[in-house]
Enzyme design. Sequence first.
Site, PDB file in Angstrom:
ATOM      1  N   ASP A   8      -4.686   3.784  -2.528  1.00  0.00           N
ATOM      2  CA  ASP A   8      -5.895   4.147  -1.790  1.00  0.00           C
ATOM      3  C   ASP A   8      -6.354   5.543  -2.180  1.00  0.00           C
ATOM      4  O   ASP A   8      -5.588   6.497  -2.106  1.00  0.00           O
ATOM      5  CB  ASP A   8      -5.599   4.121  -0.284  1.00  0.00           C
ATOM      6  CG  ASP A   8      -5.416   2.715   0.239  1.00  0.00           C
ATOM      7  OD1 ASP A   8      -6.338   1.903   0.085  1.00  0.00           O
ATOM      8  OD2 ASP A   8      -4.332   2.422   0.791  1.00  0.00           O
ATOM      9  N   ASP A  44      -7.125  -6.332   3.379  1.00  0.00           N
ATOM     10  CA  ASP A  44      -6.490  -5.007   3.500  1.00  0.00           C
ATOM     11  C   ASP A  44      -6.671  -4.479   4.922  1.00  0.00           C
ATOM     12  O   ASP A  44      -7.807  -4.292   5.368  1.00  0.00           O
ATOM     13  CB  ASP A  44      -7.160  -4.060   2.483  1.00  0.00           C
ATOM     14  CG  ASP A  44      -6.555  -2.665   2.457  1.00  0.00           C
ATOM     15  OD1 ASP A  44      -5.515  -2.431   3.096  1.00  0.00           O
ATOM     16  OD2 ASP A  44      -7.158  -1.801   1.774  1.00  0.00           O
ATOM     17  N   MET A  50     -12.166   4.664  -1.867  1.00  0.00           N
ATOM     18  CA  MET A  50     -12.964   4.866  -0.645  1.00  0.00           C
ATOM     19  C   MET A  50     -13.682   6.192  -0.807  1.00  0.00           C
ATOM     20  O   MET A  50     -13.337   7.200  -0.168  1.00  0.00           O
ATOM     21  CB  MET A  50     -12.040   4.869   0.580  1.00  0.00           C
ATOM     22  CG  MET A  50     -11.610   3.474   0.990  1.00  0.00           C
ATOM     23  SD  MET A  50     -10.174   3.495   2.077  1.00  0.00           S
ATOM     24  CE  MET A  50      -8.889   3.551   0.856  1.00  0.00           C
ATOM     25  N   MET A 110      -9.196   8.375  -1.237  1.00  0.00           N
ATOM     26  CA  MET A 110     -10.153   8.732  -0.172  1.00  0.00           C
ATOM     27  C   MET A 110     -10.716  10.121  -0.437  1.00  0.00           C
ATOM     28  O   MET A 110      -9.999  11.004  -0.919  1.00  0.00           O
ATOM     29  CB  MET A 110      -9.451   8.739   1.183  1.00  0.00           C
ATOM     30  CG  MET A 110      -8.739   7.441   1.513  1.00  0.00           C
ATOM     31  SD  MET A 110      -7.999   7.532   3.140  1.00  0.00           S
ATOM     32  CE  MET A 110      -7.029   6.030   3.159  1.00  0.00           C
ATOM     33  N   HIS A 142      -8.012   1.245  -4.928  1.00  0.00           N
ATOM     34  CA  HIS A 142      -9.080   1.040  -3.941  1.00  0.00           C
ATOM     35  C   HIS A 142      -9.770   2.384  -3.697  1.00  0.00           C
ATOM     36  O   HIS A 142      -9.198   3.270  -3.062  1.00  0.00           O
ATOM     37  CB  HIS A 142      -8.424   0.491  -2.652  1.00  0.00           C
ATOM     38  CG  HIS A 142      -9.311   0.363  -1.466  1.00  0.00           C
ATOM     39  ND1 HIS A 142      -8.830   0.153  -0.196  1.00  0.00           N
ATOM     40  CD2 HIS A 142     -10.666   0.397  -1.339  1.00  0.00           C
ATOM     41  CE1 HIS A 142      -9.836   0.065   0.662  1.00  0.00           C
ATOM     42  NE2 HIS A 142     -10.967   0.229  -0.006  1.00  0.00           N
ATOM     43  N   HIS A 176      -0.887  -1.158  -4.357  1.00  0.00           N
ATOM     44  CA  HIS A 176      -2.226  -0.817  -3.872  1.00  0.00           C
ATOM     45  C   HIS A 176      -2.291   0.696  -3.688  1.00  0.00           C
ATOM     46  O   HIS A 176      -1.467   1.284  -2.986  1.00  0.00           O
ATOM     47  CB  HIS A 176      -2.460  -1.539  -2.546  1.00  0.00           C
ATOM     48  CG  HIS A 176      -3.838  -1.389  -1.990  1.00  0.00           C
ATOM     49  ND1 HIS A 176      -4.910  -2.117  -2.444  1.00  0.00           N
ATOM     50  CD2 HIS A 176      -4.325  -0.594  -1.010  1.00  0.00           C
ATOM     51  CE1 HIS A 176      -5.998  -1.786  -1.758  1.00  0.00           C
ATOM     52  NE2 HIS A 176      -5.666  -0.862  -0.882  1.00  0.00           N
ATOM     53  N   MET A 235     -12.076  -5.802   4.063  1.00  0.00           N
ATOM     54  CA  MET A 235     -11.331  -4.905   4.954  1.00  0.00           C
ATOM     55  C   MET A 235     -11.129  -5.591   6.299  1.00  0.00           C
ATOM     56  O   MET A 235     -12.095  -6.075   6.910  1.00  0.00           O
ATOM     57  CB  MET A 235     -12.091  -3.582   5.175  1.00  0.00           C
ATOM     58  CG  MET A 235     -12.174  -2.661   3.976  1.00  0.00           C
ATOM     59  SD  MET A 235     -10.602  -2.243   3.203  1.00  0.00           S
ATOM     60  CE  MET A 235      -9.706  -1.472   4.553  1.00  0.00           C
ATOM     61  N   SER A 260       0.835  -1.205   0.000  1.00  0.00           N
ATOM     62  CA  SER A 260       0.000   0.000   0.000  1.00  0.00           C
ATOM     63  C   SER A 260       0.867   1.252   0.000  1.00  0.00           C
ATOM     64  O   SER A 260       1.617   1.502   0.953  1.00  0.00           O
ATOM     65  CB  SER A 260      -0.919   0.024   1.216  1.00  0.00           C
ATOM     66  OG  SER A 260      -1.633   1.248   1.213  1.00  0.00           O
TER      67      SER A 260
END
Length: 217
Positions: A34, A176, A67, A36, A65, A32, A138, A7
Amino acid sequence: MKILSPSLLSADPMNFGRDLHRLEEAGAKWFHVDVMDGTFVPNFSFGYSTVAALRKATDRILDVHLMIDRPIRYVEKFCDAGADYLTIHVEADTPENTEKALDMIRAKGVKAGLVIKPKTPASAIEPYLEKCDLVLVMTVEPGFGGQKFMADMMPKVKELREMLDRVNPTCHLEVDGGVDLVTAEVCKEHGADVLVAGSACLGASDMKAFTESIERE
Ligand code: DX5
Ligand code: ZN
């Protein structure tokens, strides 16, 4: 085959490229990423420009990913930015829009993923399993790196592996949150084949040994 997806949330923002290349040298095949929005989770992280810059900098798999609330609004742009896997939360929109967003991702030739938060049962994603190339469980509340692994998510991982074996056996099952050398083994025993690791991976004294240990059967 097991896969480590380091990540990049745990990379040093002032030395992002250096950390990317250190991970490549350690044998990372996936990254990975993320994303957000400050609403779906109480934090901000990367956006299109980071995904696009990563796409130029590496030929490894970009595992993005999202979010973010109502991701249908943004999935095509993240596909265009260069995601290889694009994963949306089942909690983030209506069932109709979730299905439509998965179709939009696949129509772009990108692999589609669906993710569930700790309090969401496996049954919530069951209707979509055939449309998924990746399912992500998660093992912390999403939003921050460095949290404690929730071992009580393991029955859900096992349940999803069994569901996938019935309806979509080639779909990846990813975990994750709080994954380290010890918790990764527990996840693998329960059927996970892609393991995201942020703080434990970037903080490892020997990243190559860390990668090899995670990817060992
Ligand atoms: C948390 C993110 C994770 C995070 C994991 O919401 O989805 O990808 O980077 O970090 P660690 O491995 O430190 O728990
Ligand atoms: Zn993540």
